[in-house]
Design a protein around this motif. Structure first.
Motif, PDB file in Angstrom:
ATOM      1  N   ASN A 145      -6.209   7.318  -4.299  1.00  0.00           N
ATOM      2  CA  ASN A 145      -5.180   7.082  -5.324  1.00  0.00           C
ATOM      3  C   ASN A 145      -5.686   7.459  -6.712  1.00  0.00           C
ATOM      4  N   HIS A 146      -6.887   7.069  -7.042  1.00  0.00           N
ATOM      5  CA  HIS A 146      -7.424   7.383  -8.368  1.00  0.00           C
ATOM      6  C   HIS A 146      -7.757   8.866  -8.503  1.00  0.00           C
ATOM      7  N   ALA A 147      -8.120   9.507  -7.402  1.00  0.00           N
ATOM      8  CA  ALA A 147      -8.353  10.960  -7.458  1.00  0.00           C
ATOM      9  C   ALA A 147      -7.045  11.684  -7.764  1.00  0.00           C
ATOM     10  N   MET A 148      -5.962  11.297  -7.100  1.00  0.00           N
ATOM     11  CA  MET A 148      -4.664  11.925  -7.366  1.00  0.00           C
ATOM     12  C   MET A 148      -4.221  11.700  -8.806  1.00  0.00           C
ATOM     13  N   CYS A 149      -4.488  10.503  -9.326  1.00  0.00           N
ATOM     14  CA  CYS A 149      -4.044  10.175 -10.680  1.00  0.00           C
ATOM     15  C   CYS A 149      -4.955  10.774 -11.744  1.00  0.00           C
ATOM     16  N   PHE A 159      -1.892   6.160 -13.494  1.00  0.00           N
ATOM     17  CA  PHE A 159      -1.582   4.992 -12.667  1.00  0.00           C
ATOM     18  C   PHE A 159      -2.859   4.545 -11.957  1.00  0.00           C
ATOM     19  N   SER A 160      -2.992   3.240 -11.784  1.00  0.00           N
ATOM     20  CA  SER A 160      -4.143   2.694 -11.076  1.00  0.00           C
ATOM     21  C   SER A 160      -3.663   1.718 -10.018  1.00  0.00           C
ATOM     22  N   THR A 161      -4.509   1.422  -9.060  1.00  0.00           N
ATOM     23  CA  THR A 161      -4.178   0.426  -8.042  1.00  0.00           C
ATOM     24  C   THR A 161      -4.618  -0.969  -8.469  1.00  0.00           C
ATOM     25  N   LYS A 162      -5.222  -1.071  -9.643  1.00  0.00           N
ATOM     26  CA  LYS A 162      -5.727  -2.351 -10.145  1.00  0.00           C
ATOM     27  C   LYS A 162      -5.043  -2.719 -11.459  1.00  0.00           C
ATOM     28  N   ASN A 163      -4.832  -4.004 -11.664  1.00  0.00           N
ATOM     29  CA  ASN A 163      -4.200  -4.470 -12.897  1.00  0.00           C
ATOM     30  C   ASN A 163      -5.025  -4.109 -14.128  1.00  0.00           C
ATOM     31  N   ALA A 164      -6.340  -4.095 -13.980  1.00  0.00           N
ATOM     32  CA  ALA A 164      -7.230  -3.819 -15.108  1.00  0.00           C
ATOM     33  C   ALA A 164      -7.544  -2.339 -15.254  1.00  0.00           C
ATOM     34  N   SER A 165      -6.873  -1.485 -14.491  1.00  0.00           N
ATOM     35  CA  SER A 165      -7.142  -0.046 -14.506  1.00  0.00           C
ATOM     36  C   SER A 165      -8.618   0.202 -14.173  1.00  0.00           C
ATOM     37  N   ILE A 166      -9.252   1.152 -14.812  1.00  0.00           N
ATOM     38  CA  ILE A 166     -10.639   1.497 -14.484  1.00  0.00           C
ATOM     39  C   ILE A 166     -11.611   0.439 -14.998  1.00  0.00           C
ATOM     40  N   ALA A 167     -11.155  -0.451 -15.864  1.00  0.00           N
ATOM     41  CA  ALA A 167     -12.004  -1.568 -16.311  1.00  0.00           C
ATOM     42  C   ALA A 167     -12.390  -2.467 -15.146  1.00  0.00           C
ATOM     43  N   HIS A 168     -11.647  -2.388 -14.053  1.00  0.00           N
ATOM     44  CA  HIS A 168     -11.984  -3.149 -12.854  1.00  0.00           C
ATOM     45  C   HIS A 168     -13.380  -2.793 -12.356  1.00  0.00           C
ATOM     46  N   TRP A 169     -13.824  -1.572 -12.664  1.00  0.00           N
ATOM     47  CA  TRP A 169     -15.141  -1.108 -12.216  1.00  0.00           C
ATOM     48  C   TRP A 169     -16.111  -0.953 -13.387  1.00  0.00           C
ATOM     49  N   ASN A 170     -15.944  -1.763 -14.432  1.00  0.00           N
ATOM     50  CA  ASN A 170     -16.850  -1.680 -15.581  1.00  0.00           C
ATOM     51  C   ASN A 170     -18.291  -2.018 -15.217  1.00  0.00           C
ATOM     52  N   SER A 171     -18.473  -2.762 -14.143  1.00  0.00           N
ATOM     53  CA  SER A 171     -19.833  -3.100 -13.709  1.00  0.00           C
ATOM     54  C   SER A 171     -20.436  -2.002 -12.840  1.00  0.00           C
ATOM     55  N   GLN A 172     -19.669  -0.933 -12.583  1.00  0.00           N
ATOM     56  CA  GLN A 172     -20.147   0.200 -11.778  1.00  0.00           C
ATOM     57  C   GLN A 172     -19.969   1.496 -12.583  1.00  0.00           C
ATOM     58  N   PRO A 173     -20.887   1.748 -13.523  1.00  0.00           N
ATOM     59  CA  PRO A 173     -20.755   2.918 -14.404  1.00  0.00           C
ATOM     60  C   PRO A 173     -20.618   4.246 -13.678  1.00  0.00           C
ATOM     61  N   TYR A 182       0.814  -1.219   0.000  1.00  0.00           N
ATOM     62  CA  TYR A 182       0.000   0.000   0.000  1.00  0.00           C
ATOM     63  C   TYR A 182       0.849   1.271   0.000  1.00  0.00           C
ATOM     64  N   GLY A 183       1.890   1.279   0.825  1.00  0.00           N
ATOM     65  CA  GLY A 183       2.726   2.485   0.922  1.00  0.00           C
ATOM     66  C   GLY A 183       3.401   2.825  -0.390  1.00  0.00           C
ATOM     67  N   VAL A 184       3.841   1.806  -1.133  1.00  0.00           N
ATOM     68  CA  VAL A 184       4.501   2.029  -2.420  1.00  0.00           C
ATOM     69  C   VAL A 184       3.479   2.447  -3.477  1.00  0.00           C
ATOM     70  N   LEU A 185       2.285   1.828  -3.431  1.00  0.00           N
ATOM     71  CA  LEU A 185       1.222   2.241  -4.352  1.00  0.00           C
ATOM     72  C   LEU A 185       0.843   3.703  -4.128  1.00  0.00           C
TER      73      LEU A 185
END
Length: 497
Positions: free
Chosen positions: A212-216, A223-237, A126-129
């Protein structure tokens, strides 16, 4: 005039002190989440702060005057020093043990490019992310502008550094004092970041993911905290719509945000760059959404969650998101747009050269430069019919001086030349044509995702080490808008006059 080296090193020491403080903040995040790397981050923060303090102490008797040459040196080398010291959290924690990869990741962070060499982002502590996102946030508005805000405490005027940090054609000022301008810009920047964090948390993100996503987003980093970037939340429009709004704001001139808060809406409505920026987004989104809806392979899914192909809302949302992500050079991803028909691949490649507004955190050429080049082109058409007429280029009802027009034309020529040379150098490393031109456009424009082997679903890990150093140079060149870096490579800059 001889260079005042003491003030240069004094200011570089100040930047190291800032950087050390931000690394220490990341160690606090590491401690809160108990991710096991607190001591490593603490050591990195202490080392950086100690070096910065020592340099400042040794140069405290500097002559408190700074000219343009020293301003350019401080900005360019300040960025390099920040990137070098910013590698410590990666190296000391073992997340990125190789120095080349650590420097690439850090430079990508500070230049808000968002290109990464990490293959499994979700396994990073978390600290490095948090540090990784923080490099975006610092670089977004510019560590130099932050430092300018406190320069009165040091008895140093900051106009030269502000000019070198933001050398675009827009000279609007919020306040006659440059330090007050910097403070107001950072206040707006911080306020937007806090607001987006709250909205993303309410929409369903964890607080850590939200901040993290607000800063980015506000830094137009990617940069994202997820491997899939914002696609991780494709089910949450709703999450994607919130990011869309703030990408739009981040790509808009921050001076206009200030005017909005002051109730001066007419200044926004009448601003030619803003109107063209808005029209570009609407037109390009319509084109992309229609092609996605009617032409794209409906069997293609997004990176993580399948898109609801055939539904108009889904097509419009993903088109709007990716258009904004590329134009503002944020680089977030909701889908692999390189699979959306060949036309859209070329389409998004072209958008990499557009950029957001001057005075925003986005990269690229900037809308105002395109606008003035188009206006100048029409003036030249008219001048060919009326060679003796006085036909000025006008922007926001004001006549634009010939010097500014020539500067913009020179910038565009240098930008395209840098892109061509950039692609040629990448090809020398054995990289294919599509990937080379994509890497050059993305690195120079601070976009993030490229084309070919380095497209939106891939990262830059496979890039050869020399290619990573070249990409990092192009990132710096693009972030500081060419002249600030290139002028240091000319022999006459270093002559004592």
């Amino acid at each position: 005039m001889r260079l005042n080296y003491k003030i240069i090193f004094h200011f570089l020491g100040l930047l190291l002190l800032f950087n050390g403080g931000f690394i220490l903040l990341s160690s606090l995040v590491s401690f809160i989440y108990k991710d096991g790397v607190t001591a490593n981050l603490l050591l990195g923060g202490i080392i950086t702060s100690a070096i910065g303090t020592l340099v400042m102490f040794r140069t405290k008797d500097h002559k408190k005057e700074m000219n343009k040459r020293e301003g350019y040196i401080v900005v360019t080398f300040g960025w390099i020093i920040m990137a070098l010291s910013g590698t410590l959290p990666y190296v000391l924690t073992g997340v990125i043990p190789e120095f080349t990869n650590a420097f690439f990741e850090t430079m990508s962070g500070y230049t808000t490019t968002g290109a990464s060499i990490l293959n499994d982002i979700e396994s990073v502590p978390y600290g490095v992310l948090f540090w990784r996102s923080l490099t975006h946030w610092i670089g977004g508005m510019g560590i130099i502008v932050l430092a300018v805000a406190i320069l009165p405490l040091l008895g140093i005027g900051g106009m030269q550094m502000f000019a070198a940090e933001a050398p675009g054609p827009n000279a609007d000022k919020l306040h006659p004092r440059i330090t007050d301008t910097a403070k107001r810009l950072w206040l707006i920047y911080f306020g937007y970041t806090a607001l987006e964090t709250i909205l993303l948390k309410v929409a369903g993100m964890s607080f850590f993911d939200a901040i993290n996503h607000a800063m980015c987003t506000l830094s137009t980093g990617g940069f994202s905290t997820k491997n899939a970037s914002i696609a991780h939340w494709n089910s949450q429009p709703v999450i994607q719509y919130i990011i869309i709004v703030f990408m739009f704001l981040a790509g808009t001139n921050f001076v206009l945000s200030y005017f909005a808060f002051k109730g001066k809406v007419q200044k926004i409505i009448k601003d030619e760059e803003f109107k063209l920026y808005f029209k570009f987004i609407i037109v390009f989104t319509i084109i992309a959404s229609l092609i996605i809806y009617f032409k794209a392979d409906h069997s293609i899914s997004s990176i993580e969650h399948p898109m609801v192909w055939g539904e108009g809302e889904s097509a419009v949302r993903h088109a709007l998101f990716q258009v904004l992500a590329i134009i503002t050079t944020t680089g977030f991803v909701t889908a692999d747009y390189t699979l959306w028909t060949p036309f859209l691949v070329v389409f998004f490649f072209g958008l990499m050269f557009l950029g957001g507004s001057a005075g925003s955190t986005s990269g690229g050429v900037k809308v105002v430069r395109h606008l003035l080049m188009i206006k100048n082109g029409f003036v030249e058409f008219r001048r060919s019919l009326h060679p003796n007429a006085i036909l000025p280029v006008r922007y926001n009802t004001k006549s634009v001086s010939g010097d500014i027009v020539f500067n913009i034309l020179a910038f565009f020529i240098l930008y395209m030349l840098s892109f061509i040379i950039g692609a040629l150098v990448f090809s020398m490393f054995g990289i294919n044509f599509e990937s080379s031109v994509g890497l050059a456009a993305s690195s120079l424009g601070n976009v993030g995702p490229a084309l070919g082997d380095f497209g939106p679903v891939n990262n830059y890990a496979a890039l050869p080490d020399l290619g990573k150093w070249w990409s990092a140079f192009l990132m710096l060149l693009g972030r500081l808008e060419l002249f600030t870096v290139l002028i240091l490579l000319t022999p006459f800059f270093w002559r004592n006059r």
